[in-house]
Design an enzyme around this catalytic site. Structure first.
Site, PDB file in Angstrom:
ATOM      1  CG  HIS A   4      -2.217  -0.608   1.085  1.00 44.85           C
ATOM      2  ND1 HIS A   4      -3.147  -0.228   0.153  1.00 44.85           N
ATOM      3  CD2 HIS A   4      -2.778  -1.634   1.765  1.00 44.85           C
ATOM      4  CE1 HIS A   4      -4.223  -0.984   0.267  1.00 44.85           C
ATOM      5  NE2 HIS A   4      -4.025  -1.854   1.230  1.00 44.85           N
ATOM      6  CG  ASP A  32      -4.155  -2.404   5.516  1.00 49.22           C
ATOM      7  OD1 ASP A  32      -3.127  -1.704   5.458  1.00 49.22           O
ATOM      8  OD2 ASP A  32      -5.213  -2.115   4.921  1.00 49.22           O
ATOM      9  CD  GLU A  33      -6.980  -4.110   2.248  1.00 52.13           C
ATOM     10  OE1 GLU A  33      -8.206  -4.302   2.271  1.00 52.13           O
ATOM     11  OE2 GLU A  33      -6.462  -3.106   1.709  1.00 52.13           O
ATOM     12  CB  VAL A  34       0.824  -7.762   2.813  1.00 57.41           C
ATOM     13  CG1 VAL A  34       2.064  -8.141   2.000  1.00 57.41           C
ATOM     14  CG2 VAL A  34       1.116  -6.562   3.702  1.00 57.41           C
TER      15      VAL A  34
END
Length: 542
Positions: free
Chosen positions: A281, A334-336
């Site tokens: 991100h 988050d959201e790797v």
């Protein structure tokens, strides 16, 4: 104090949602449909208050006097100037004052011409942190004598905001004597903004800060960069913004811009907590490709196997720590996309050589290195997004770290039991039509689902001690400066009362009546807050 402007307060210099113009005729009947303002109409609802029946006008030359001449700082002098001008010549009051004929003006039995301010713990350099005492009291007697007491300068700022609510549209206090005592339930009451998906100009971020102050929110969580753009400048690594911003330098923030926002927010009692999301991100690859995964599918994901990543992060964040003095630093997490690891021959081989079996284990390794190599010396408390899968794991983070619970609220006990404090945001995503699973037909009723959230639900008494507070999140995939107010402000105000007022303040019908008044107040300040029910506000015709 001389009034030098009217509708400048809380309106950005360039972006003006409303252009107020004097109407062609007096609005005598309009005032009949505006209820009297009372301590009960202050938003968020104060902890305790009493009122009387005497009407007092507010002097056009209202002044504030500090009873301790040894205290001098920009927080107080700025607040006194803003609110004296605002109550007398802006925020709705001053603009309706000129519309009222003598017969239409409130039948005042006295006047409030000055207010004495006492601070028990004042300082020439007041500290703003999660431990800052924000309590205050206001007492106005029947003769117009006004006294504000607060523990700190930032309690005074809240008191002056509440006094501006008392002033209302008619520039008067309708029910003196007024006595109220107030303090927040939670120390962390935040709004997250996203300047990566859509760039937000500096003057508009200042506008957002002013809307936060109007509802007594006190943490600006600035999601400053993401995959789409990296607008945050750095003297050490200028290539990050030069190559990562949508348009450099127009759509980027200089170091001086960043410092200016921190100061602007501080003077209004608002902490700025910056976020640079790692390891994904981040659009890191646009300016610093050498620290990202070069031979995989995700060129903007930092390479956890590259030791230079941690050297770079420590240098970059050390510079940013000087710009953003807040105790908290947010690094996302988050959201790797673990496909980034699997698609890279270099990363996959390193994982095999070091007995790291999967993407989750590699993320643990990354955060362990951040804890060991990046955070020491920064003197910051680390915050991360904490999902239902538990990544980043609290045990991989420095002691004292906190997790922002952004998916299901039911994750809070697990995060706490694993050793982290928590901030709740999951039910308060402002870009969702069904926040927290709340279902409603009308868009203007979404605030009700957010208002109904209780942060302590599902927690034991001991677990409640680990809840710092919460924040509303305004992700910007579909939001820019043109529609921000209409989407974010009303719902964020609902969250603000949930985080400020007592746990017993839960009546939706009652809250709707008071929130309608607050929305009108915001609209009169040039803030395009969303309406929630049919009513009339002077901003409709001004």
């Amino acid at each position: 104090m001389q009034i030098i402007r009217s509708l400048q307060f809380l309106q950005p210099q360039k972006f003006i949602p409303y252009q107020f113009k004097p109407p062609a005729m007096k609005l005598a009947l309009a005032f009949l449909s505006i209820p009297c303002i009372s301590a009960y109409d202050i938003w968020p609802l104060p902890a305790s208050y009493t009122t009387g029946t005497t009407t007092l006008s507010l002097s056009p030359s209202l002044t504030f006097t500090l009873d301790d001449a040894t205290i001098s700082n920009d927080v107080l002098t700025g607040a006194f100037t803003r609110y004296a001008e605002a109550i007398s010549g802006g925020m709705g009051c001053g603009d309706t004052r000129s519309l009222l004929s003598q017969d239409e003006s409130p039948n005042a039995e006295g006047e409030v011409s000055s207010c004495t301010v006492s601070i028990s713990n004042g300082s020439d350099s007041p500290s703003l942190s999660y431990t800052t005492d924000e309590s205050y009291s206001i007492d106005i007697d029947e003769d117009g004598k006004c006294q504000i007491n607060a523990a700190t300068e930032f309690g005074v700022v809240h008191a002056l905001e509440s006094l501006s609510h008392l002033a209302g549209e008619t520039c008067s206090i309708s029910n003196a004597p007024v006595s109220l005592s107030d303090s927040p339930r939670f120390s962390y009451r935040g709004l997250m903004i996203d300047s990566a998906r859509h760039f937000l100009p500096i003057h508009f971020i200042e506008h957002i800060i002013d809307t936060m102050a109007a509802s007594k929110l006190n943490v600006l969580h600035w999601h400053i960069s993401d995959t789409e753009s990296f607008p945050s400048s750095s003297d050490l690594f200028p290539e990050l913004a030069e190559k990562g911003a949508y348009s450099y330098p127009d759509a980027s923030y200089s170091v001086q811009d960043l410092k200016g926002i921190v100061k602007y927010a501080y003077n209004r009692g608002i902490r700025v907590m910056p976020e640079w999301d790692v390891p994904g991100h981040g659009s890191w690859g646009k300016g610093k490709p050498e620290v990202t995964i070069l031979d995989g599918a995700c060129s903007n994901t930092l390479d956890p196997t590259n030791p230079d990543v941690y050297t770079f992060l420590h240098s970059f964040l050390t510079e940013m720590a000087d710009i953003f003095p807040d105790a908290n630093l947010f690094l996302g997490g988050d959201e790797v996309d673990t496909n980034c690891f699997d698609s890279s021959p270099t990363v996959s081989k390193w994982m095999s050589d070091n007995d790291i079996e999967d993407g989750a284990a590699l993320q643990s390794y990354f955060w362990q290195q951040v804890t060991a190599q990046v955070m020491p010396g920064l003197n910051k408390t680390l915050g991360v997004w904490m999902a239902d899968d538990g990544i980043p794991f609290p045990e991989d983070l420095p002691a004292g770290s906190f997790g922002n619970v952004w998916q299901s609220q039911s994750m809070m006990p697990t995060v706490i039991d694993r050793g982290a404090d928590v901030v709740l945001s999951g039910p308060w995503y402002l870009d969702q039509q069904q926040p927290g699973g709340y279902s409603t037909y009308a868009l203007q009723a979404i605030w009700q689902g957010m208002y109904a959230v209780e942060p302590y639900d599902g927690l034991s008494e001991s677990q409640q001690d680990n809840v710092l507070g919460g924040e509303a999140c305004m992700w910007a995939e579909g939001v820019n400066a043109m529609d921000f107010d209409a989407i974010a402000v009303t719902k964020a105000a609902a969250v603000a009362e949930r985080l400020w007022s007592d746990v017993s303040v839960v009546d939706l019908d009652d809250a709707q009546k008071r929130l309608m008044e607050h929305i009108c107040r915001l609209n009169m300040r040039g803030i395009a807050a969303e309406a929630i029910a049919q009513n009339f506000c002077l901003s409709d015709v001004l």
